[in-house]
Motif scaffolding. Structure first.
Motif, PDB file in Angstrom:
ATOM      1  N   ALA A 133     -35.306   9.533 -64.342  1.00  0.00           N
ATOM      2  CA  ALA A 133     -33.985  10.193 -64.343  1.00  0.00           C
ATOM      3  C   ALA A 133     -33.869  11.397 -65.261  1.00  0.00           C
ATOM      4  O   ALA A 133     -33.383  12.512 -65.060  1.00  0.00           O
ATOM      5  CB  ALA A 133     -32.524   9.532 -64.199  1.00  0.00           C
ATOM      6  N   GLU A 134     -34.500  11.211 -66.411  1.00  0.00           N
ATOM      7  CA  GLU A 134     -34.531  12.073 -67.537  1.00  0.00           C
ATOM      8  C   GLU A 134     -35.288  13.128 -67.278  1.00  0.00           C
ATOM      9  O   GLU A 134     -35.369  14.301 -67.516  1.00  0.00           O
ATOM     10  CB  GLU A 134     -34.986  11.356 -68.583  1.00  0.00           C
ATOM     11  N   ILE A 135     -36.794  12.758 -66.596  1.00  0.00           N
ATOM     12  CA  ILE A 135     -37.856  13.775 -66.199  1.00  0.00           C
ATOM     13  C   ILE A 135     -37.031  14.558 -65.230  1.00  0.00           C
ATOM     14  O   ILE A 135     -37.208  15.903 -65.538  1.00  0.00           O
ATOM     15  CB  ILE A 135     -38.884  12.933 -65.697  1.00  0.00           C
ATOM     16  N   GLN A 136     -36.429  14.061 -64.264  1.00  0.00           N
ATOM     17  CA  GLN A 136     -35.982  14.804 -63.241  1.00  0.00           C
ATOM     18  C   GLN A 136     -34.744  15.915 -63.958  1.00  0.00           C
ATOM     19  O   GLN A 136     -34.793  17.200 -63.255  1.00  0.00           O
ATOM     20  CB  GLN A 136     -35.265  14.049 -62.045  1.00  0.00           C
ATOM     21  N   GLN A 137     -34.029  15.407 -64.889  1.00  0.00           N
ATOM     22  CA  GLN A 137     -33.061  16.327 -65.433  1.00  0.00           C
ATOM     23  C   GLN A 137     -33.776  17.557 -66.176  1.00  0.00           C
ATOM     24  O   GLN A 137     -33.345  18.556 -65.854  1.00  0.00           O
ATOM     25  CB  GLN A 137     -32.336  15.365 -66.247  1.00  0.00           C
ATOM     26  N   PHE A 138     -34.644  17.125 -66.710  1.00  0.00           N
ATOM     27  CA  PHE A 138     -35.472  18.396 -67.560  1.00  0.00           C
ATOM     28  C   PHE A 138     -36.254  19.184 -66.720  1.00  0.00           C
ATOM     29  O   PHE A 138     -36.063  20.566 -67.067  1.00  0.00           O
ATOM     30  CB  PHE A 138     -36.486  17.514 -68.691  1.00  0.00           C
ATOM     31  N   LEU A 139     -36.796  18.747 -65.584  1.00  0.00           N
ATOM     32  CA  LEU A 139     -37.446  19.632 -64.724  1.00  0.00           C
ATOM     33  C   LEU A 139     -36.495  20.519 -64.051  1.00  0.00           C
ATOM     34  O   LEU A 139     -36.375  21.717 -63.919  1.00  0.00           O
ATOM     35  CB  LEU A 139     -38.114  18.965 -63.680  1.00  0.00           C
ATOM     36  N   GLY A 140     -35.265  20.035 -63.605  1.00  0.00           N
ATOM     37  CA  GLY A 140     -34.262  20.622 -62.851  1.00  0.00           C
ATOM     38  C   GLY A 140     -33.700  21.620 -64.032  1.00  0.00           C
ATOM     39  O   GLY A 140     -33.408  22.900 -63.460  1.00  0.00           O
ATOM     40  N   LEU A 141     -33.398  21.356 -65.203  1.00  0.00           N
ATOM     41  CA  LEU A 141     -32.955  22.498 -66.233  1.00  0.00           C
ATOM     42  C   LEU A 141     -34.041  23.575 -66.463  1.00  0.00           C
ATOM     43  O   LEU A 141     -33.796  25.067 -66.489  1.00  0.00           O
ATOM     44  CB  LEU A 141     -32.617  21.770 -67.339  1.00  0.00           C
ATOM     45  N   ALA A 142     -35.101  23.098 -66.417  1.00  0.00           N
ATOM     46  CA  ALA A 142     -36.381  24.309 -66.596  1.00  0.00           C
ATOM     47  C   ALA A 142     -36.594  25.097 -65.629  1.00  0.00           C
ATOM     48  O   ALA A 142     -37.028  26.199 -65.525  1.00  0.00           O
ATOM     49  CB  ALA A 142     -37.813  23.418 -66.943  1.00  0.00           C
ATOM     50  N   GLN A 143     -36.265  24.323 -64.369  1.00  0.00           N
ATOM     51  CA  GLN A 143     -36.432  25.266 -63.067  1.00  0.00           C
ATOM     52  C   GLN A 143     -35.082  26.072 -62.868  1.00  0.00           C
ATOM     53  O   GLN A 143     -35.399  27.446 -62.400  1.00  0.00           O
ATOM     54  CB  GLN A 143     -36.730  24.412 -61.812  1.00  0.00           C
ATOM     55  N   ARG A 144     -34.052  25.676 -62.990  1.00  0.00           N
ATOM     56  CA  ARG A 144     -32.620  26.410 -62.568  1.00  0.00           C
ATOM     57  C   ARG A 144     -31.660  26.805 -63.601  1.00  0.00           C
ATOM     58  O   ARG A 144     -30.723  27.091 -63.360  1.00  0.00           O
ATOM     59  CB  ARG A 144     -32.058  25.474 -61.599  1.00  0.00           C
ATOM     60  N   GLY A 145     -32.256  26.552 -64.893  1.00  0.00           N
ATOM     61  CA  GLY A 145     -31.187  26.577 -65.976  1.00  0.00           C
ATOM     62  C   GLY A 145     -30.732  28.212 -66.066  1.00  0.00           C
ATOM     63  O   GLY A 145     -31.536  29.245 -65.537  1.00  0.00           O
ATOM     64  N   THR A 146     -29.622  28.485 -66.691  1.00  0.00           N
ATOM     65  CA  THR A 146     -29.054  29.788 -66.511  1.00  0.00           C
ATOM     66  C   THR A 146     -29.465  30.650 -67.715  1.00  0.00           C
ATOM     67  O   THR A 146     -29.529  32.037 -67.597  1.00  0.00           O
ATOM     68  CB  THR A 146     -27.573  29.839 -66.651  1.00  0.00           C
TER      69      THR A 146
ATOM     70  N   GLY B 136     -42.579  15.254 -56.463  1.00  0.00           N
ATOM     71  CA  GLY B 136     -42.281  16.691 -56.566  1.00  0.00           C
ATOM     72  C   GLY B 136     -42.378  17.186 -57.951  1.00  0.00           C
ATOM     73  O   GLY B 136     -42.189  18.463 -58.255  1.00  0.00           O
ATOM     74  N   SER B 137     -42.660  16.282 -58.998  1.00  0.00           N
ATOM     75  CA  SER B 137     -42.633  16.570 -60.059  1.00  0.00           C
ATOM     76  C   SER B 137     -43.745  17.577 -60.536  1.00  0.00           C
ATOM     77  O   SER B 137     -43.706  18.511 -61.298  1.00  0.00           O
ATOM     78  CB  SER B 137     -42.749  15.341 -61.199  1.00  0.00           C
ATOM     79  N   MET B 138     -45.144  17.194 -60.073  1.00  0.00           N
ATOM     80  CA  MET B 138     -46.145  18.039 -60.459  1.00  0.00           C
ATOM     81  C   MET B 138     -45.864  19.441 -59.689  1.00  0.00           C
ATOM     82  O   MET B 138     -46.336  20.433 -60.390  1.00  0.00           O
ATOM     83  CB  MET B 138     -47.263  17.508 -60.030  1.00  0.00           C
ATOM     84  N   ARG B 139     -45.531  19.423 -58.609  1.00  0.00           N
ATOM     85  CA  ARG B 139     -45.188  20.713 -57.754  1.00  0.00           C
ATOM     86  C   ARG B 139     -44.142  21.662 -58.761  1.00  0.00           C
ATOM     87  O   ARG B 139     -44.434  22.905 -58.632  1.00  0.00           O
ATOM     88  CB  ARG B 139     -44.575  20.557 -56.434  1.00  0.00           C
ATOM     89  N   THR B 140     -43.264  20.956 -59.242  1.00  0.00           N
ATOM     90  CA  THR B 140     -42.249  21.941 -60.177  1.00  0.00           C
ATOM     91  C   THR B 140     -42.865  22.395 -61.212  1.00  0.00           C
ATOM     92  O   THR B 140     -42.891  23.454 -61.538  1.00  0.00           O
ATOM     93  CB  THR B 140     -41.113  21.007 -60.338  1.00  0.00           C
ATOM     94  N   LEU B 141     -43.635  21.635 -61.883  1.00  0.00           N
ATOM     95  CA  LEU B 141     -44.334  21.833 -63.121  1.00  0.00           C
ATOM     96  C   LEU B 141     -45.385  23.043 -62.813  1.00  0.00           C
ATOM     97  O   LEU B 141     -45.476  23.834 -63.641  1.00  0.00           O
ATOM     98  CB  LEU B 141     -45.243  20.717 -63.559  1.00  0.00           C
ATOM     99  N   VAL B 142     -46.126  22.798 -61.808  1.00  0.00           N
ATOM    100  CA  VAL B 142     -47.065  23.959 -61.379  1.00  0.00           C
ATOM    101  C   VAL B 142     -46.343  25.273 -61.083  1.00  0.00           C
ATOM    102  O   VAL B 142     -46.720  26.317 -61.277  1.00  0.00           O
ATOM    103  CB  VAL B 142     -47.901  23.575 -60.009  1.00  0.00           C
ATOM    104  N   GLY B 143     -45.125  25.191 -60.588  1.00  0.00           N
ATOM    105  CA  GLY B 143     -44.300  26.392 -60.139  1.00  0.00           C
ATOM    106  C   GLY B 143     -43.714  27.245 -61.527  1.00  0.00           C
ATOM    107  O   GLY B 143     -43.830  28.393 -61.612  1.00  0.00           O
TER     108      GLY B 143
END
Length: 498
Positions: A65-78, A108-115
């Protein structure tokens, strides 16, 4: 593992040529036994100043859950700072194996990180690369294979402009290469060899050192002799690239020689030579003469009390030793060869340094001395004319391994015939040999018996002196040793019938 010559001595009546043939056979077996196992390791590139800036907090294990949260913030943070901070938190969590495992299992974690790695925002891109680097350092092969989607981008970024970013990509690739054959199978068609060849022209020493590490990892792969190193006709192979010439340039002694870079590329050269794919090509590029000059430079560094040279000494000595096992190599004279007396003097300076500072390197130097003396009468002549036999004998008490190698070198000299044995005698050799017969190690005693047999064959006065110095009584203690008794009896017979 070190292995000495084995075999039985025969009475002196056997043909000299037969003795020489047996000697060559044992020499070939010894060379084969000398092949070193390759050492696998990973490296972790962390910025201490960066860790302090981040507060020096202890990295916490993260759940899915925390990994997903940090990836989400990194991807979509303002805000960019918020996105970067999320990746920093993720990177610190990825220092834990539990977090690494949770990360690769999260869809999807690695896909997000590569993005994020391909982002046009430099700070996000750098933090994403640092996250990948933490993953590459994992001891779990599944984690390395999960990084496969990122490898093509890591290769692409090797042609970038930021030396820090290139260095990070190289260490990450090096860690991934060593972990998984699947990673290497993907990297080869993606062009890792041409990419590394392009990097080697970088003016940045940190990049070159990282490149040497990544290349050495690639060269240690079990498939390297067939798929990575091969012949010059293979354009994507190491020998088909400009890498060998550039490696030799980086090993040229002089004011531009950098120790860290030289150490990495000396190991690269060692792995190429050990593959035995095309050592003749390396010699034609001047490899032997470059290493010979580097050996002389290292001896000079000892005299300048530069203790760091021991890091470079091991791969350089191994490179020279293994090159000299090539059947076609003529070690003396010519632009691609070695000069006897200068090399002999340099090697003995190094041996004295190893004796005082790093005894574990003595076998490396003695192995080179063995290969230099095995097929070169002129090099044996240099040892004799420069009075280097006595310094060699002083190494006998160091260890059984060192004793075996010292005796092997002396056998190489004695095997060259009567003229050489005459120059070994008289002197401290015989008392030292009688002393080694008192050793409990059968390999040391066996080599002593071998050398005595050669001396008795070519210099009969040795046998007489041996009897006068109670040599037969010393031999008696080995008469019942299964591995030695035949050679003991042969030597007794030879001594008594002189």
């Amino acid at each position: 593992m070190w292995s000495g010559r084995q075999g039985r001595l025969r009475p002196v009546g056997c043909a000299v040529e037969e003795l020489r043939c047996r000697w060559r056979e044992r020499e070939a077996a010894l060379r084969k036994a000398r092949r070193e196992q390759q050492l696998i390791s990973k490296r972790l590139l962390r910025d201490d100043a960066l860790e302090e800036t981040e507060g020096g907090c202890v990295a916490m294990t993260l759940g899915a859950a925390e990994i997903q949260q940090f990836l989400g913030l990194a991807q979509r943070g303002t805000e960019e700072k918020e996105r970067e901070k999320a990746l920093v938190s993720l990177r610190r969590g990825l220092q834990h194996p539990e977090t690494q495992q949770a990360f690769i299992l999260l869809e999807g974690s690695m896909r997000t990180l590569v993005g994020l790695l391909t982002s046009n925002q430099a700070l996000l891109q750098l933090e994403a690369a640092r996250c990948l680097h933490e993953l590459s350092h994992s001891e779990q092969s599944a984690v390395a294979e999960a990084c496969l989607p990122a490898t093509s981008y890591l290769l692409t970024y090797l042609s970038g402009h930021s030396s820090d970013f290139i260095e990070l990509c190289l260490y990450t690739l090096g860690n991934l290469i060593v972990e998984s054959e699947a990673v290497r199978r993907q990297l080869l068609p993606q062009g890792i060899v041409p990419s590394l060849a392009a990097c080697i022209q970088s003016p940045h020493l940190t990049v070159l050192e990282a490149l040497g590490y990544a290349l050495s990892q690639l060269l240690q792969a079990k498939e390297a002799p067939e798929a990575i190193i091969p012949s010059p006709s293979a354009g994507s192979s190491v020998l088909g690239s400009t890498l060998p010439q550039h490696i030799l340039q980086l090993l040229q002694p002089g004011p531009k020689l950098n120790l860290g870079v030289a150490v990495e590329f000396a190991w690269c050269l060692h792995y190429i030579i050990c593959s035995q794919v095309n050592n003749a090509l390396l010699i034609s590029h001047g490899c032997l003469s470059t290493l010979g000059l580097l050996l002389l430079d290292m001896a000079g560094a000892v005299q300048r009390t530069d203790a760091r040279l021991e890091l470079l000494a091991c791969p350089v000595l191994r490179c020279l030793s293994n090159l000299l096992t090539e059947a076609a190599v003529e070690i003396v004279g010519g632009p691609n060869q070695l000069e006897d007396e200068r090399v002999a003097a340099a090697l003995f300076i190094l041996l004295q340094f190893f004796l005082q500072k790093q005894p574990s390197l003595l076998p490396e130097g003695l192995w080179l001395l063995n290969n230099l003396t095995a097929n070169s009468p002129s090099f044996c002549t240099s040892l004799l004319s420069m009075d280097l036999i006595e310094p060699l004998l002083q190494l006998l008490p160091v260890s059984n391994v060192v004793s075996v190698l010292v005796l092997t070198v002396l056998c190489n000299v004695a095997e060259k015939g009567p003229a050489y044995c005459q120059r070994l005698w008289p002197g401290p050799l015989l008392p030292c040999l009688i002393g080694t017969l008192a050793f409990s190690d059968t390999e040391v005693v066996g080599h002593s018996l071998e050398l005595l047999q050669l001396l008795f064959l070519y210099q009969p006065e040795t046998a007489e002196a041996f009897l006068q110095q109670s040599g037969l009584q010393v031999l008696e203690r080995h008469q019942e040793a299964a591995q030695l008794q035949d050679r003991v009896h042969a030597l007794q017979k030879t001594a008594l019938h002189r």
